[in-house]
Design a protein around this motif. Structure first.
Motif, PDB file in Angstrom:
ATOM      1  N   SER A   1      -6.224  -0.769  13.973  1.00  0.00           N
ATOM      2  CA  SER A   1      -5.149  -1.714  13.664  1.00  0.00           C
ATOM      3  C   SER A   1      -4.041  -1.638  14.702  1.00  0.00           C
ATOM      4  CB  SER A   1      -4.599  -1.416  12.271  1.00  0.00           C
ATOM      5  OG  SER A   1      -3.506  -2.226  11.976  1.00  0.00           O
TER       6      SER A   1
ATOM      7  N   GLU B   1     -10.304   6.054   7.245  1.00  0.00           N
ATOM      8  CA  GLU B   1      -8.902   5.625   7.153  1.00  0.00           C
ATOM      9  C   GLU B   1      -8.195   5.822   8.493  1.00  0.00           C
ATOM     10  OE1 GLU B   1      -5.379   6.002   3.883  1.00  0.00           O
ATOM     11  OE2 GLU B   1      -6.416   7.849   4.432  1.00  0.00           O
ATOM     12  N   LYS B   2      -8.443   6.962   9.152  1.00  0.00           N
ATOM     13  CA  LYS B   2      -7.842   7.218  10.465  1.00  0.00           C
ATOM     14  C   LYS B   2      -8.337   6.202  11.497  1.00  0.00           C
ATOM     15  CE  LYS B   2      -7.261  12.182   9.843  1.00  0.00           C
ATOM     16  NZ  LYS B   2      -7.745  13.508  10.224  1.00  0.00           N
TER      17      LYS B   2
ATOM     18  N   LEU C   1      -9.963  13.071  -1.899  1.00  0.00           N
ATOM     19  CA  LEU C   1     -10.684  12.141  -1.040  1.00  0.00           C
ATOM     20  C   LEU C   1     -11.668  12.924  -0.185  1.00  0.00           C
ATOM     21  CD1 LEU C   1      -7.641   9.994   0.131  1.00  0.00           C
ATOM     22  CD2 LEU C   1      -9.227   9.508  -1.727  1.00  0.00           C
TER      23      LEU C   1
ATOM     24  N   ILE D   1      -9.455   3.176  10.965  1.00  0.00           N
ATOM     25  CA  ILE D   1      -8.888   1.858  10.670  1.00  0.00           C
ATOM     26  C   ILE D   1      -7.449   1.784  11.151  1.00  0.00           C
ATOM     27  CG2 ILE D   1      -8.126   0.363   8.765  1.00  0.00           C
ATOM     28  CD1 ILE D   1     -10.719   1.218   7.312  1.00  0.00           C
ATOM     29  N   ASP D   2      -6.669   2.833  10.935  1.00  0.00           N
ATOM     30  CA  ASP D   2      -5.283   2.847  11.392  1.00  0.00           C
ATOM     31  C   ASP D   2      -5.213   2.747  12.914  1.00  0.00           C
ATOM     32  OD1 ASP D   2      -4.296   3.005   8.817  1.00  0.00           O
ATOM     33  OD2 ASP D   2      -4.040   5.188   8.868  1.00  0.00           O
TER      34      ASP D   2
ATOM     35  N   LYS E   1       0.826  -1.199   0.000  1.00  0.00           N
ATOM     36  CA  LYS E   1       0.000   0.000   0.000  1.00  0.00           C
ATOM     37  C   LYS E   1       0.866   1.256   0.000  1.00  0.00           C
ATOM     38  CE  LYS E   1      -3.556   2.306   2.750  1.00  0.00           C
ATOM     39  NZ  LYS E   1      -4.351   2.270   3.976  1.00  0.00           N
TER      40      LYS E   1
ATOM     41  N   LYS F   1       1.169   4.072  -2.967  1.00  0.00           N
ATOM     42  CA  LYS F   1       0.948   5.498  -2.710  1.00  0.00           C
ATOM     43  C   LYS F   1       2.131   6.324  -3.191  1.00  0.00           C
ATOM     44  CE  LYS F   1      -2.059   5.564   1.372  1.00  0.00           C
ATOM     45  NZ  LYS F   1      -2.106   5.976   2.782  1.00  0.00           N
TER      46      LYS F   1
ATOM     47  N   PHE G   1     -14.121   9.370   3.935  1.00  0.00           N
ATOM     48  CA  PHE G   1     -13.074   8.390   3.652  1.00  0.00           C
ATOM     49  C   PHE G   1     -11.852   8.621   4.531  1.00  0.00           C
ATOM     50  CE2 PHE G   1      -9.264   7.015   1.450  1.00  0.00           C
ATOM     51  CZ  PHE G   1      -9.570   5.685   1.197  1.00  0.00           C
ATOM     52  N   LEU G   2     -11.447   9.872   4.664  1.00  0.00           N
ATOM     53  CA  LEU G   2     -10.284  10.179   5.493  1.00  0.00           C
ATOM     54  C   LEU G   2     -10.517   9.809   6.954  1.00  0.00           C
ATOM     55  CD1 LEU G   2      -9.297  13.624   3.937  1.00  0.00           C
ATOM     56  CD2 LEU G   2      -8.164  11.419   3.590  1.00  0.00           C
TER      57      LEU G   2
END
Length: 65
Positions: free
Chosen positions: A44, A37-38, A29, A40-41, A8, A12, A33-34
């Motif tokens: 994780s 993404e935050k 974006l 999910i990070d 990934k 990028k 979506f942003l």
């Protein structure tokens, strides 16, 4: 870092490099979506920390044996 994460990041970087060379404007974006993404990070990182703590907790302590 996992192989998928490495791929990934490489994708990028190559996309950014291509955009800089060709002068193309990058894809915009949206805010949702942003935010996802935050989240999910963060999730994780939390899961990785929990797994490491669980592994540490489940390992027998050699000093007590």
């Amino acid at each position: 870092m996992s192989v998928a994460g490495l791929k990934k990041q490489f994708h990028k970087a190559s996309q950014l490099f291509s955009e800089k060379i060709s002068g193309a404007e990058g894809t915009k974006l949206d805010e949702e979506f942003l935010n996802m993404e935050k989240k999910i990070d963060i999730t994780s990182k939390a899961v990785a920390e929990i797994l490491s703590k669980a592994t540490e907790y489940l390992q027998p302590n050699p000093e007590l044996s």
